[in-house]
Design an enzyme around this catalytic site. Structure first.
Site, PDB file in Angstrom:
ATOM      1  N   GLU A  13      50.045  45.970  -7.843  1.00 55.98           N
ATOM      2  CA  GLU A  13      50.434  46.977  -6.851  1.00 55.98           C
ATOM      3  C   GLU A  13      50.555  48.348  -7.536  1.00 55.98           C
ATOM      4  OE1 GLU A  13      53.908  45.783  -4.824  1.00 55.98           O
ATOM      5  OE2 GLU A  13      53.856  47.473  -3.427  1.00 55.98           O
ATOM      6  N   ARG A  64      52.236  28.768 -12.345  1.00 53.52           N
ATOM      7  CA  ARG A  64      52.369  27.634 -11.423  1.00 53.52           C
ATOM      8  C   ARG A  64      51.060  26.881 -11.247  1.00 53.52           C
ATOM      9  NH1 ARG A  64      56.038  31.555  -9.712  1.00 53.52           N
ATOM     10  NH2 ARG A  64      54.381  32.660  -8.662  1.00 53.52           N
TER      11      ARG A  64
HETATM   12  P1  AMP Z   1      47.414  38.204  -6.036  1.00 53.35           P
HETATM   13  O1  AMP Z   1      46.752  38.597  -7.320  1.00 53.35           O
HETATM   14  O2  AMP Z   1      47.935  39.361  -5.242  1.00 53.35           O
HETATM   15  O3  AMP Z   1      46.535  37.286  -5.198  1.00 53.35           O
HETATM   16  O4  AMP Z   1      48.731  37.381  -6.414  1.00 53.35           O
HETATM   17  C1  AMP Z   1      48.654  36.032  -6.707  1.00 53.35           C
HETATM   18  C2  AMP Z   1      49.603  35.638  -7.791  1.00 53.35           C
HETATM   19  O5  AMP Z   1      50.891  36.220  -7.631  1.00 53.35           O
HETATM   20  C3  AMP Z   1      49.796  34.137  -7.787  1.00 53.35           C
HETATM   21  O6  AMP Z   1      49.777  33.672  -9.137  1.00 53.35           O
HETATM   22  C4  AMP Z   1      51.128  33.926  -7.109  1.00 53.35           C
HETATM   23  O7  AMP Z   1      51.854  32.921  -7.773  1.00 53.35           O
HETATM   24  C5  AMP Z   1      51.855  35.266  -7.188  1.00 53.35           C
HETATM   25  N1  AMP Z   1      52.339  35.759  -5.872  1.00 53.35           N
HETATM   26  C6  AMP Z   1      51.932  36.876  -5.227  1.00 53.35           C
HETATM   27  N2  AMP Z   1      52.588  37.071  -4.076  1.00 53.35           N
HETATM   28  C7  AMP Z   1      53.454  36.039  -3.963  1.00 53.35           C
HETATM   29  C8  AMP Z   1      54.424  35.645  -2.957  1.00 53.35           C
HETATM   30  N3  AMP Z   1      54.630  36.371  -1.828  1.00 53.35           N
HETATM   31  N4  AMP Z   1      55.118  34.498  -3.165  1.00 53.35           N
HETATM   32  C9  AMP Z   1      54.909  33.767  -4.275  1.00 53.35           C
HETATM   33  N5  AMP Z   1      54.037  34.088  -5.256  1.00 53.35           N
HETATM   34  C10 AMP Z   1      53.305  35.200  -5.107  1.00 53.35           C
END
Ligand code: AMP
Length: 175
Positions: free
Chosen positions: A99, A62
């Site tokens: 995770e 995205r």
């Molecule tokens: P992180 O590495 O945990 O910061 O996750 C970020 C990535 O995962 C981004 O590219 C987001 O598009 C996706 N992502 C993680 N959690 C969500 C959520 N609750 N809703 C939408 N996209 C998420």
């Protein structure tokens, strides 16, 4: 500054996607709305237009949508950071924690000249692992990381603390 509550209202919550317990912030409903998309791009453009950027780095997938449009607004090039195995030429890679387990992001090793001033963009900051890996890739190939921009910050996950002292922009935050 434009009223960004319009953006918050345009983001759709999808419970239990992609798995039970996750509340997915679906930005496609914001992208569907021409005025919201323009508002978001206006806000990004306003924040970064005087930073003398050379490149916008968008994170798979995205981040490509926002990053491509913003690159045009700021007269920058665009560079994709992709999931492992998608980029065809020589890459640098960075592993990051999920995770459960790990994943790998890649960037083309020759995506920009050393010293290029770079903004990283993605739709959403959650735990920060993805963004930290993208920042590492930018630095690995000699970029100057000027800032990181996101439509959404899930602030309760404290991803921002992992980004260090880089300049950040979030248009919508959930506490
Ligand atoms: P992180 O590495 O945990 O910061 O996750 C970020 C990535 O995962 C981004 O590219 C987001 O598009 C996706 N992502 C993680 N959690 C969500 C959520 N609750 N809703 C939408 N996209 C998420």
């Amino acid at each position: 500054m434009a009223d960004l509550t319009r953006l918050r209202d345009a983001i759709r919550d999808v419970p239990d996607f992609p798995k039970p317990g996750i509340l997915f912030k679906d930005i496609t409903t914001l992208l569907n709305d021409a005025e919201c998309l323009r508002l978001a791009l206006d806000a990004f453009e306003e924040r970064w237009k005087d930073e003398n950027l050379d490149m916008i780095v968008g994170i798979d997938a995205r981040g490509f949508i926002l990053g491509g449009a913003l690159a045009d607004r700021l007269d920058c090039g665009f560079v994709p950071v992709r999931k492992k195995g998608k980029l065809p030429a020589e890459t640098k890679s960075a592993e990051y924690a999920l995770e459960y387990g790990t994943d790998v992001l890649e960037i083309h090793a020759d995506a920009f000249d050393r010293g290029a001033r770079v903004l990283v963009i993605d739709d959403l900051l959650a735990t920060g692992g993805t963004a930290v890996a993208a920042a590492r890739l930018v630095k690995d190939i000699g970029g100057v990381l000027v800032g990181m921009a996101f439509l959404v910050n899930l602030a309760f996950l404290h991803g921002e603390a992992k980004l260090g002292d880089v300049a950040t922009q979030f248009l919508v935050e959930y506490e």
